[in-house]
Write an enzyme that holds these catalytic residues in place. Structure first.
Site, PDB file in Angstrom:
ATOM      1  N   GLY A   1     -14.660 -35.322 -19.070  1.00 45.41           N
ATOM      2  CA  GLY A   1     -15.169 -35.655 -20.407  1.00 45.41           C
ATOM      3  C   GLY A   1     -16.662 -35.882 -20.438  1.00 45.41           C
TER       4      GLY A   1
ATOM      5  N   GLY B   1     -20.582 -35.078 -23.463  1.00 48.50           N
ATOM      6  CA  GLY B   1     -21.534 -36.040 -24.015  1.00 48.50           C
ATOM      7  C   GLY B   1     -20.858 -37.100 -24.871  1.00 48.50           C
TER       8      GLY B   1
ATOM      9  N   PRO C   1     -12.880 -29.524 -15.558  1.00 48.63           N
ATOM     10  CA  PRO C   1     -14.016 -28.617 -15.829  1.00 48.63           C
ATOM     11  C   PRO C   1     -15.027 -29.226 -16.789  1.00 48.63           C
ATOM     12  CG  PRO C   1     -12.087 -27.923 -17.083  1.00 48.63           C
ATOM     13  CD  PRO C   1     -11.622 -29.026 -16.173  1.00 48.63           C
TER      14      PRO C   1
ATOM     15  N   TYR D   1       1.933 -36.630 -12.655  1.00 53.40           N
ATOM     16  CA  TYR D   1       1.428 -37.045 -13.960  1.00 53.40           C
ATOM     17  C   TYR D   1       2.502 -37.805 -14.744  1.00 53.40           C
ATOM     18  CZ  TYR D   1      -2.061 -33.490 -12.746  1.00 53.40           C
ATOM     19  OH  TYR D   1      -3.017 -32.729 -12.105  1.00 53.40           O
TER      20      TYR D   1
HETATM   21  N1  LIG Z   1      -5.387 -30.953  -8.755  1.00 53.70           N
HETATM   22  C1  LIG Z   1      -5.886 -32.145  -8.967  1.00 53.70           C
HETATM   23  O1  LIG Z   1      -6.045 -32.952  -8.057  1.00 53.70           O
HETATM   24  C2  LIG Z   1      -6.310 -32.527 -10.358  1.00 53.70           C
HETATM   25  C3  LIG Z   1      -7.094 -33.665 -10.592  1.00 53.70           C
HETATM   26  C4  LIG Z   1      -7.480 -33.958 -11.890  1.00 53.70           C
HETATM   27  C5  LIG Z   1      -7.087 -33.131 -12.946  1.00 53.70           C
HETATM   28  N2  LIG Z   1      -6.293 -32.048 -12.709  1.00 53.70           N
HETATM   29  C6  LIG Z   1      -5.854 -31.133 -13.785  1.00 53.70           C
HETATM   30  O2  LIG Z   1      -6.999 -30.724 -14.539  1.00 53.70           O
HETATM   31  C7  LIG Z   1      -6.799 -30.989 -15.917  1.00 53.70           C
HETATM   32  C8  LIG Z   1      -8.122 -31.284 -16.599  1.00 53.70           C
HETATM   33  O3  LIG Z   1      -8.811 -32.344 -15.963  1.00 53.70           O
HETATM   34  P1  LIG Z   1      -9.152 -33.716 -16.675  1.00 53.70           P
HETATM   35  O4  LIG Z   1      -8.340 -33.872 -17.912  1.00 53.70           O
HETATM   36  O5  LIG Z   1      -9.060 -34.763 -15.641  1.00 53.70           O
HETATM   37  O6  LIG Z   1     -10.704 -33.568 -17.025  1.00 53.70           O
HETATM   38  P2  LIG Z   1     -11.529 -32.679 -18.071  1.00 53.70           P
HETATM   39  O7  LIG Z   1     -10.695 -31.589 -18.598  1.00 53.70           O
HETATM   40  O8  LIG Z   1     -12.799 -32.356 -17.410  1.00 53.70           O
HETATM   41  O9  LIG Z   1     -11.863 -33.744 -19.205  1.00 53.70           O
HETATM   42  C9  LIG Z   1     -10.882 -34.359 -19.970  1.00 53.70           C
HETATM   43  C10 LIG Z   1     -11.542 -35.424 -20.815  1.00 53.70           C
HETATM   44  O10 LIG Z   1     -12.482 -34.826 -21.689  1.00 53.70           O
HETATM   45  C11 LIG Z   1     -12.235 -35.199 -23.034  1.00 53.70           C
HETATM   46  N3  LIG Z   1     -12.429 -33.986 -23.827  1.00 53.70           N
HETATM   47  C12 LIG Z   1     -11.756 -32.820 -23.694  1.00 53.70           C
HETATM   48  N4  LIG Z   1     -12.211 -31.905 -24.566  1.00 53.70           N
HETATM   49  C13 LIG Z   1     -13.190 -32.525 -25.270  1.00 53.70           C
HETATM   50  C14 LIG Z   1     -14.049 -32.096 -26.317  1.00 53.70           C
HETATM   51  N5  LIG Z   1     -13.992 -30.858 -26.786  1.00 53.70           N
HETATM   52  N6  LIG Z   1     -14.950 -32.991 -26.814  1.00 53.70           N
HETATM   53  C15 LIG Z   1     -15.021 -34.246 -26.311  1.00 53.70           C
HETATM   54  N7  LIG Z   1     -14.251 -34.697 -25.320  1.00 53.70           N
HETATM   55  C16 LIG Z   1     -13.332 -33.843 -24.813  1.00 53.70           C
HETATM   56  C17 LIG Z   1     -10.812 -35.661 -23.082  1.00 53.70           C
HETATM   57  O11 LIG Z   1     -10.692 -36.692 -24.029  1.00 53.70           O
HETATM   58  P3  LIG Z   1      -9.608 -36.612 -25.233  1.00 53.70           P
HETATM   59  O12 LIG Z   1      -8.268 -36.472 -24.583  1.00 53.70           O
HETATM   60  O13 LIG Z   1      -9.779 -37.916 -25.917  1.00 53.70           O
HETATM   61  O14 LIG Z   1      -9.985 -35.438 -26.042  1.00 53.70           O
HETATM   62  C18 LIG Z   1     -10.595 -36.199 -21.685  1.00 53.70           C
HETATM   63  O15 LIG Z   1     -10.951 -37.541 -21.621  1.00 53.70           O
HETATM   64  C19 LIG Z   1      -5.798 -32.161 -15.912  1.00 53.70           C
HETATM   65  O16 LIG Z   1      -5.109 -32.249 -17.132  1.00 53.70           O
HETATM   66  C20 LIG Z   1      -4.895 -31.769 -14.782  1.00 53.70           C
HETATM   67  O17 LIG Z   1      -3.945 -30.818 -15.217  1.00 53.70           O
HETATM   68  C21 LIG Z   1      -5.918 -31.737 -11.418  1.00 53.70           C
END
Ligand SMILES: NC(=O)c1ccc[n+]([C@@H]2O[C@H](COP(=O)([O-])OP(=O)(O)OC[C@H]3O[C@@H](n4cnc5c(N)ncnc54)[C@H](OP(=O)(O)O)[C@@H]3O)[C@@H](O)[C@H]2O)c1
Length: 329
Positions: free
Chosen positions: A210, A214, A206, A59
Site C-alpha cells: 500500500g 501514497g 507489488p 490466509y
Molecule cells: N508469498 C508470500 O509470502 C506473500 C506475502 C505477502 C502477500 N502475498 C500475496 O500478494 C498479495 C498482494 O500483497 P499485499 O496485499 O500484501 O500488498 P499490496 O498489494 O502491495 O498492497 C495492498 C495494500 O494496498 C492498498 N491498496 C491496494 N490498492 C490500492 C489503491 N488503488 N489505492 C490505495 N491503496 C490501495 C490496500 O488497501 P485496501 O485493502 O484498503 O484497498 C492494501 O492495504 C496478497 O494478497 C497475497 O495474495 C504473498
C-alpha cells in the site's frame, strides 16, 4: 479499451489477465474484511477479465480458501487458482516452515476440501523449510501433479540455487516473491534464473503493501493491521519512503493515472514473464489497479523511475530481521 494481452504462467495451459488479484487481505491480513463485499469484489474482478486469484492455507487460517470456494461456486472453470502450503509461523513452536513430503500431501488435501475443487492450478511452497531438502518437498509436489490434484507448481522467496535444484526435480512454473519498484534487488537477481528456466515471476506486495499508492500514513494503520510491525511503516522510515512516492506521482500526472497504477505499470514493463497480484478490499481500487494494464510507460519514464528508485533506496527492510532470515533461501 484495448483488451490486455494475456500472460502465460510457466507450463500452465491457460494464460491469464496480466494482473491477478491477491486475496490475503480479504481474510483480514490488514484488518477486518467484509465477506459479502469481498465476494462482490471478486465477481467484479472476473467481470473485468481478471482470471488469476492468489490465496494460501495461511490466509485467515483457511478462511481465504473457503471464501474463494464460495465466490467461485459454479464458476470454477473460469478461474486459475493459486494456493500455498507450508507457512506454519505463528503456531508458537518456533517453526516457520514445514516442507516434509507427508505434510505437503496432507496440506493439499485440506486445501482442496476448503476450495471445494478437485485441483489447484498452481500450488506453491509458501516458505522454504531449511530442515527438508528442496528435492524432497518438490518430489511430493510432483506426486500431486501426477495425481492431477495440482496442475503446476511454484515456490516463494527462493534464491537462484534453490530454484535450480527444485527445477531439476520437477519443472517449476512460477516463483512468487516480493517485488516492487522499491524492493527489487533480490527479485531482479532471481529473475535472471527464472527467465533462463522459463519460470513466470509473480510479484507479491507489488504496491509495497500500500505504501506506493501514497495512501498510507501513520494514523491510517489500525489495530490488527500487520503493517504496524513492518519496518517500512515505522515512524523513522515512513516519511522517507513517502518522499519516494512523489516520483511515482510525477509520472502518474503525465499519464492521468495514480502512483499505484504507475508502480504496477512499471512491473508489467519489466517483461511479459511478470504477473503482479495487488490486493485490496475496496472494489473501486481493484478497478483502478486492474486498469494499470492499459498504461504503457515510455523509455523516458522508465529511466526516470530507475534513477529515482535505485537498489537499496527503501528505508527499512522488507520484513523485521527475525523474518528476513527466512526469506530468499
Ligand atoms: N508469498 C508470500 O509470502 C506473500 C506475502 C505477502 C502477500 N502475498 C500475496 O500478494 C498479495 C498482494 O500483497 P499485499 O496485499 O500484501 O500488498 P499490496 O498489494 O502491495 O498492497 C495492498 C495494500 O494496498 C492498498 N491498496 C491496494 N490498492 C490500492 C489503491 N488503488 N489505492 C490505495 N491503496 C490501495 C490496500 O488497501 P485496501 O485493502 O484498503 O484497498 C492494501 O492495504 C496478497 O494478497 C497475497 O495474495 C504473498
Amino acid at each position: 479499451m484495448t483488451p490486455a494481452a494475456l500472460r502465460k504462467i510457466g507450463r500452465l495451459e491457460t494464460a491469464v489477465f496480466p494482473i491477478g488479484l491477491g486475496c490475503a487481505s480479504l481474510s483480514g491480513s490488514y484488518g477486518p474484511a467484509d465477506e459479502a463485499e469481498a465476494i462482490r469484489l471478486i465477481h467484479a474482478a472476473m467481470d473485468i477479465g481478471v482470471t488469476f486469484f492468489d490465496t494460501s492455507d495461511k490466509y485467515g487460517n483457511g478462511h481465504n480458501e473457503e471464501l474463494l470456494s464460495r465466490a467461485f461456486a459454479g464458476k470454477r472453470d473460469q478461474v486459475v487458482i493459486a494456493s500455498k502450503f507450508g507457512n506454519v509461523s505463528g503456531k508458537g513452536d518456533g517453526r516457520i516452515a514445514d516442507g516434509r513430503p507427508e505434510f505437503v500431501i496432507a496440506s493439499c488435501e485440506a486445501s482442496l476440501k476448503r476450495l471445494r475443487t478437485d485441483h489447484i492450478d498452481l500450488y506453491y511452497q509458501h516458505r522454504l523449510d531449511p530442515q527438508v531438502p528442496i528435492e524432497e518437498t518438490v518430489g511430493a509436489m510432483a506426486q500431486l501433479v501426477a495425481q492431477g490434484k495440482v496442475r503446476a507448481i511454484g515456490l516463494c522467496e527462493v534464491n537462484p540455487s534453490t530454484l535450480r535444484r527444485a527445477h531439476a526435480t520437477h519443472p517449476i512454473s512460477a516463483v512468487q516473491s516480493e517485488y516492487s519498484i522499491m524492493y527489487r534487488e533480490q527479485a531482479e537477481d532471481v529473475r535472471v534464473t527464472t527467465r533462463e528456466l522459463g519460470v513466470t515471476f509473480v510479484p507479491y506486495a507489488p504496491l509495497g503493501r500500500g505504501l506506493l499508492t501514497g495512501s498510507v500514513n501513520q494514523s491510517s494503520l489500525r489495530e490488527g493491521d500487520e503493517r504496524l510491525r513492518h519496518p517500512r511503516f515505522q515512524p523513522e522510515n515512513l516519511d522517507r519512503n513517502l518522499d519516494l512516492v512523489r516520483n511515482l506521482e510525477a509520472v502518474a500526472k503525465a499519464h492521468d493515472s495514480s502512483a499505484g497504477q504507475i508502480a504496477l505499470a512499471w512491473l508489467l514493463a519489466q517483461g511479459d514473464d511478470i504477473i503482479p497480484i495487488p490486493g485490496t478490499k475496496t472494489l473501486s481500487r481493484m478497478v483502478e489497479n486492474t486498469n494499470a494494464a492499459q498504461i504503457t510507460l515510455s523509455q523516458a519514464d522508465l529511466d526516470f523511475l530507475a534513477e529515482a528508485f535505485p537498489h537499496g533506496v527503501a528505508a527499512g527492510t522488507r520484513y523485521r530481521s527475525e523474518h528476513m532470515k527466512n526469506m530468499y533461501l
